[in-house]
Design a protein around this motif. Structure first.
Motif, PDB file in Angstrom:
ATOM      1  N   ALA A  45     -19.057  53.229   9.138  1.00  0.00           N
ATOM      2  CA  ALA A  45     -17.741  52.822   9.624  1.00  0.00           C
ATOM      3  C   ALA A  45     -17.886  51.771  10.733  1.00  0.00           C
ATOM      4  N   SER A  46     -18.881  51.980  11.609  1.00  0.00           N
ATOM      5  CA  SER A  46     -19.140  51.017  12.678  1.00  0.00           C
ATOM      6  C   SER A  46     -19.556  49.663  12.113  1.00  0.00           C
ATOM      7  N   THR A  49     -16.528  47.774  10.935  1.00  0.00           N
ATOM      8  CA  THR A  49     -15.801  47.233  12.083  1.00  0.00           C
ATOM      9  C   THR A  49     -16.491  45.998  12.649  1.00  0.00           C
ATOM     10  N   ALA A  50     -17.822  45.981  12.604  1.00  0.00           N
ATOM     11  CA  ALA A  50     -18.577  44.835  13.110  1.00  0.00           C
ATOM     12  C   ALA A  50     -18.516  43.653  12.153  1.00  0.00           C
ATOM     13  N   ILE A  51     -18.575  43.931  10.856  1.00  0.00           N
ATOM     14  CA  ILE A  51     -18.628  42.864   9.858  1.00  0.00           C
ATOM     15  C   ILE A  51     -17.278  42.175   9.686  1.00  0.00           C
ATOM     16  N   ALA A  52     -16.191  42.948   9.643  1.00  0.00           N
ATOM     17  CA  ALA A  52     -14.885  42.414   9.263  1.00  0.00           C
ATOM     18  C   ALA A  52     -14.410  41.224  10.108  1.00  0.00           C
ATOM     19  N   PRO A  53     -14.314  41.340  11.451  1.00  0.00           N
ATOM     20  CA  PRO A  53     -13.828  40.186  12.228  1.00  0.00           C
ATOM     21  C   PRO A  53     -14.780  38.994  12.155  1.00  0.00           C
ATOM     22  N   GLY A 171      -9.004  49.136   6.274  1.00  0.00           N
ATOM     23  CA  GLY A 171      -8.138  48.056   5.821  1.00  0.00           C
ATOM     24  C   GLY A 171      -8.599  46.698   6.333  1.00  0.00           C
ATOM     25  N   LEU A 172      -9.113  46.672   7.569  1.00  0.00           N
ATOM     26  CA  LEU A 172      -9.605  45.424   8.161  1.00  0.00           C
ATOM     27  C   LEU A 172     -10.765  44.851   7.358  1.00  0.00           C
ATOM     28  N   PHE A 173     -11.676  45.737   6.936  1.00  0.00           N
ATOM     29  CA  PHE A 173     -12.822  45.303   6.145  1.00  0.00           C
ATOM     30  C   PHE A 173     -12.376  44.861   4.760  1.00  0.00           C
ATOM     31  N   ALA A 174     -11.441  45.601   4.160  1.00  0.00           N
ATOM     32  CA  ALA A 174     -10.926  45.243   2.830  1.00  0.00           C
ATOM     33  C   ALA A 174     -10.234  43.880   2.873  1.00  0.00           C
ATOM     34  N   PHE A 175      -9.484  43.616   3.937  1.00  0.00           N
ATOM     35  CA  PHE A 175      -8.815  42.319   4.077  1.00  0.00           C
ATOM     36  C   PHE A 175      -9.827  41.186   4.164  1.00  0.00           C
ATOM     37  N   ASN A 287     -27.221  46.136  14.157  1.00  0.00           N
ATOM     38  CA  ASN A 287     -27.198  47.577  13.949  1.00  0.00           C
ATOM     39  C   ASN A 287     -28.598  48.175  14.119  1.00  0.00           C
ATOM     40  N   ALA A 288     -29.607  47.451  13.642  1.00  0.00           N
ATOM     41  CA  ALA A 288     -30.998  47.901  13.798  1.00  0.00           C
ATOM     42  C   ALA A 288     -31.371  47.964  15.270  1.00  0.00           C
TER      43      ALA A 288
END
Length: 339
Positions: A45-46, A49-53, A171-175, A287-288
């Protein structure tokens, strides 16, 4: 069979993207082996959140890369757009008007960059670097006297926009994924999309067939500002606060992601699929760092080393494309003369 595959990759301009995909898969496999937390639901999930924006911002940056430009002000635009939206809420504006205020900031800064680069012909590095510092300065002025968390207490409907989730998919990632798919379809299937690479690869030839370089550059910078602002607004909704730190240092990560994904600072290369893969690679790398508890100073060393490496490789590829032999690129010819 291998010849056909290579031919397809070359024809589709996906050679670099294929290499990046391999690196992403390899990095994900290594992380799943060395860290039991990698495949944990909270960590996944994190990652979303990091990838989407970053992916939303990288979409605009890759568009600029295709025409041989880039925008170093995107991180600051992201932060200021979130703050503008929050200030509009503080003034009593409804959700749609507050979001419009944030988007207007992005479009305005994008148009400002475009006016200096596309209309006045000033180097895009100088302009966008200057705007980066100017925008960060505006953020500091606006946020002076504010508490560390910045603006908080947004309407519930706005918060839902950033936190909506279904079946583990945010939803943010899907968008962000839908945006990438839409832009890749535009790039592959429309004449306008193909003109981006044509303009970046051969500006003189593009001008000879009637492509207006200034117009294309102008709207590409406006798009970059708009998407950076959109990412800032959605992240503000996601985290429930708008402060001076949002987007800080983001421009370099997006820059590296686009280069890793197949873009070139010389233009004429790139794809939105590549932007996606580059962002995923950088996000996995960050993330690593967190999962393996790498000290922050070493994180900066690694990110800096990756930047130097990808810029060097891009520069070498540009020289090779121009017909320069390896002995000239590596300085072997001058070494012989000295000897």
């Amino acid at each position: 069979m291998s010849t056909r595959k290579t031919g397809f990759l070359r024809a589709a301009r996906l050679e670099q993207e294929t290499v990046t995909l391999g690196a992403v898969v390899l990095l994900a496999l290594v992380l799943s082996i060395v860290s039991t937390s990698f495949l944990n639901g909270n960590n996944l999930a994190s990652l979303q959140t990091a990838i989407a924006p970053n992916l939303i911002v990288a979409t605009g940056m890759m568009t600029l890369f295709m025409i041989g430009r880039f925008d170093l002000s995107v991180g600051a635009v992201m932060g200021l757009a979130g703050i503008a939206t929050a200030m509009a809420f503080s003034a009593g504006a409804p959700v749609w008007l507050a979001m419009a205020a944030g988007l207007a900031v992005g479009v305005g800064i994008g148009a400002f960059n475009a006016a200096f680069v596309a209309v006045l012909g000033i180097n895009h590095l100088i302009v966008t670097l200057g705007v980066l510092y100017m925008t960060r300065g505006v953020i500091e002025v606006v946020m002076s006297g504010q508490k560390l968390a910045g603006f908080t207490g947004f309407p519930e409907g706005f918060g839902t926009l950033g936190r909506f989730e279904m079946g583990g998919l945010y939803g943010l990632f899907a968008f962000a994924l839908l945006l990438i798919i839409g832009m890749e379809a535009f790039f592959r299937l429309s004449a306008g999309g193909r003109r981006l690479l044509f303009l970046g690869g051969s500006p003189q030839a593009a001008a000879s067939i009637g492509i207006d370089k200034r117009k294309v550059e102008f709207w590409c910078f406006v798009l970059s500002g708009f998407l950076a602002a959109l990412a800032g607004i959605l992240m503000t909704a996601r985290v429930g606060m708008a402060n001076r730190y949002m987007g800080e240092g983001l421009e370099m990560q997006i820059f590296i992601a686009c280069l890793i994904g197949g873009g070139s600072i010389a233009g004429g290369k790139g794809s939105y699929l590549g932007a996606f893969l580059g962002v995923v690679f950088i996000s996995l790398m960050n993330n690593a760092f967190n999962l393996l508890s790498v000290p922050s100073e070493w994180q900066s060393v690694v990110i800096g080393a990756v930047l130097v490496l990808v810029v060097s490789i891009d520069g070498i590829m540009v020289l090779r494309k121009s017909g320069r032999p390896w002995r000239d690129i590596l300085g072997l010819q001058s070494m012989r003369r000295v000897g």
